[in-house]
Scaffold this active site. Structure first.
Site, PDB file in Angstrom:
ATOM      1  NE  ARG A 312      40.266 100.090  79.677  1.00 38.32           N
ATOM      2  CZ  ARG A 312      39.006  99.783  79.527  1.00 38.32           C
ATOM      3  NH1 ARG A 312      38.087 100.410  80.219  1.00 38.32           N
ATOM      4  NH2 ARG A 312      38.647  98.387  78.850  1.00 38.32           N
ATOM      5  CG  HIS A 316      38.080  98.224  83.865  1.00 34.40           C
ATOM      6  ND1 HIS A 316      37.918  99.864  83.973  1.00 34.40           N
ATOM      7  CD2 HIS A 316      37.537  97.952  85.135  1.00 34.40           C
ATOM      8  CE1 HIS A 316      37.392 100.096  85.238  1.00 34.40           C
ATOM      9  NE2 HIS A 316      37.375  99.165  85.961  1.00 34.40           N
ATOM     10  CE1 TYR A 325      35.942  97.134  76.771  1.00 37.09           C
ATOM     11  CE2 TYR A 325      35.260  95.226  78.248  1.00 37.09           C
ATOM     12  CZ  TYR A 325      36.068  96.379  78.176  1.00 37.09           C
ATOM     13  OH  TYR A 325      37.437  96.718  78.801  1.00 37.09           O
TER      14      TYR A 325
END
Length: 412
Positions: A312, A316, A325
């Site tokens: 990805r 998100h 993160y």
């Protein structure tokens, strides 16, 4: 008392005296002793080995997970391509669909940032998964998508503005132009898997040559809903294909922290059917895996699990900040694997695509997307009372009264 070292030191002297008195006899006796000891040692070793073998538990089953890929990140061919790859028109259509999806995502993010769209899930870097899977389906097959599978919906005929309506909070977006039997977006993680098992069970009961295709992310494979659906599908040998998009991140949780499995594909083994790992950034591999799995399910050979390993590249959703993160360096390294540049390199190398083709495609996509955005923004908002319209076949009186109140109707 002699030490072990002293005894060892005396042995050669005794052997030398014996050899001087009768060399031939000493030599033959020594060889006999060595041979005898060797026989005893072999016998002892064989006995121990035999005992150990009898104590070991027998192996009753072995399993394996294979990985499928065809195009390398630079577009070169890593193994013989499947038969459909000889169809230049199909490969170009796969490419065009991925490009449209990426440009549409970019526009949707811009709409969200300017307050004209709700939270939106981006497919950046994952376009090959949804496009490759949908391209292998028949129109009468049933798609059960997650919230990130816009590419599959677009391939199956859903209009761009309908997707925008849904993400704008308007349920009319789910009354789409695609096949009416396809399921709407599923936002709860993994809850579409039991629905897929139910659909596939119905198809089998009716003896219809159709297949259900259920798509979800890697995080969903850690949910009980998904495993229960897989177990049910395995027991009843349902015409169902599970597709897990392993993009390495379940929101902000890395794969290594949300499952102990070496692969996601092996989770199908416990449910009694096969699974394979596929390069999810290779649309040719995704199409080939889906084609084979769907054909087998249609022929009554039961379910199959496809783990699409990809990455990805974006957040998100538009409400996420992935830099909190994971590092920018990690993301940048994965840009070398992304699916659109990979297929473009192959098409250009095979003389199937040119710079002029690319420019025309960009212009066509821009025009198509802008027209869809205009239709979306001009759609009148729904009246408040319509929130009740798709809840029940026969609306209970308690809700009917509320509907009349919102509509300003007399409660007569």
């Amino acid at each position: 008392m002699f030490s072990y070292t002293a005894i060892a030191a005396l042995l050669p002297c005794r052997r030398r005296r014996q050899e001087r008195s009768c060399p031939s006899i000493a030599s033959s006796q020594l060889e006999h002793q060595i041979a005898q000891r060797g026989t005893q040692n072999r016998s002892r070793s064989e006995g121990v080995a035999s005992k150990r073998a009898s104590e070991e538990l027998p192996v009753i089953a072995r399993f394996e997970v294979r990985r499928r890929n065809y195009l390398a990140p630079d577009g070169s061919i890593e193994r013989p391509l499947p038969a459909f790859a000889a169809n230049a028109k199909l490969l170009v259509e796969l490419y065009r669909s991925m490009v449209l999806l990426r440009l549409f995502d970019r526009k949707a993010v811009a709409l969200q940032r300017t307050g004209r769209l709700g939270t939106y899930a981006i497919s950046l870097g994952q376009e090959a998964v949804s496009v490759g899977i949908a391209s292998a389906m028949r129109e009468d097959d049933v798609l059960l998508p997650s919230y990130r599978d816009n590419g599959a919906l677009l391939w199956r005929g859903v209009a761009l503005e309908e997707i925008l309506l849904f993400w704008g909070g308007d349920e009319r977006g789910n009354q789409f132009c695609g096949p009416v039997h396809d399921f709407p977006f599923c936002v709860p993680v993994g809850s579409q898997a039991p629905h897929a098992a139910g659909v596939a069970y119905a198809l089998k009961l009716r003896k219809e040559p159709r297949v259900a295709v259920c798509m979800f992310g890697d995080g969903a494979t850690s949910k009980g809903d998904v495993y229960e659906a897989m177990n049910f599908a395995g027991v009843h040998k349902l015409p169902l294909v599970f597709v897990a998009t392993n993009n390495q991140w379940a929101i902000s949780v890395p794969l290594r922290l949300q499952t102990g499995s070496e692969t996601l594909a092996q989770k199908a083994i416990g449910a009694g059917f096969g699974g394979e790992q596929v390069d999810g950034s290779d649309v040719v591999a995704m199409r080939a895996a889906a084609e084979e799995a769907i054909a087998a399910a249609r022929d009554g050979k039961g379910p199959h699990f496809i783990e699409a390993v990809t990455y990805r590249l974006g957040d998100h959703t538009t409400s996420d900040d992935a830099l909190r993160y994971r590092s920018a360096e990690e993301v940048q390294a994965h840009w070398k694997e992304e699916p659109i540049a990979r297929l473009r390199s192959y098409l250009v190398g095979q003389k199937m695509w040119t710079k002029a083709d690319e420019e025309r495609l960009a212009a066509e996509c821009h025009e198509r997307i802008e027209a869809a955005v205009e239709r979306y923004l001009k759609t009148p908002p729904r009246r408040a009372e319509t929130m009740f319209d798709n809840l029940y076949a026969d609306l209970p009186e308690a809700y009917a009264a509320q509907r009349r109140e919102l509509a300003g109707e007399d409660d007569a």
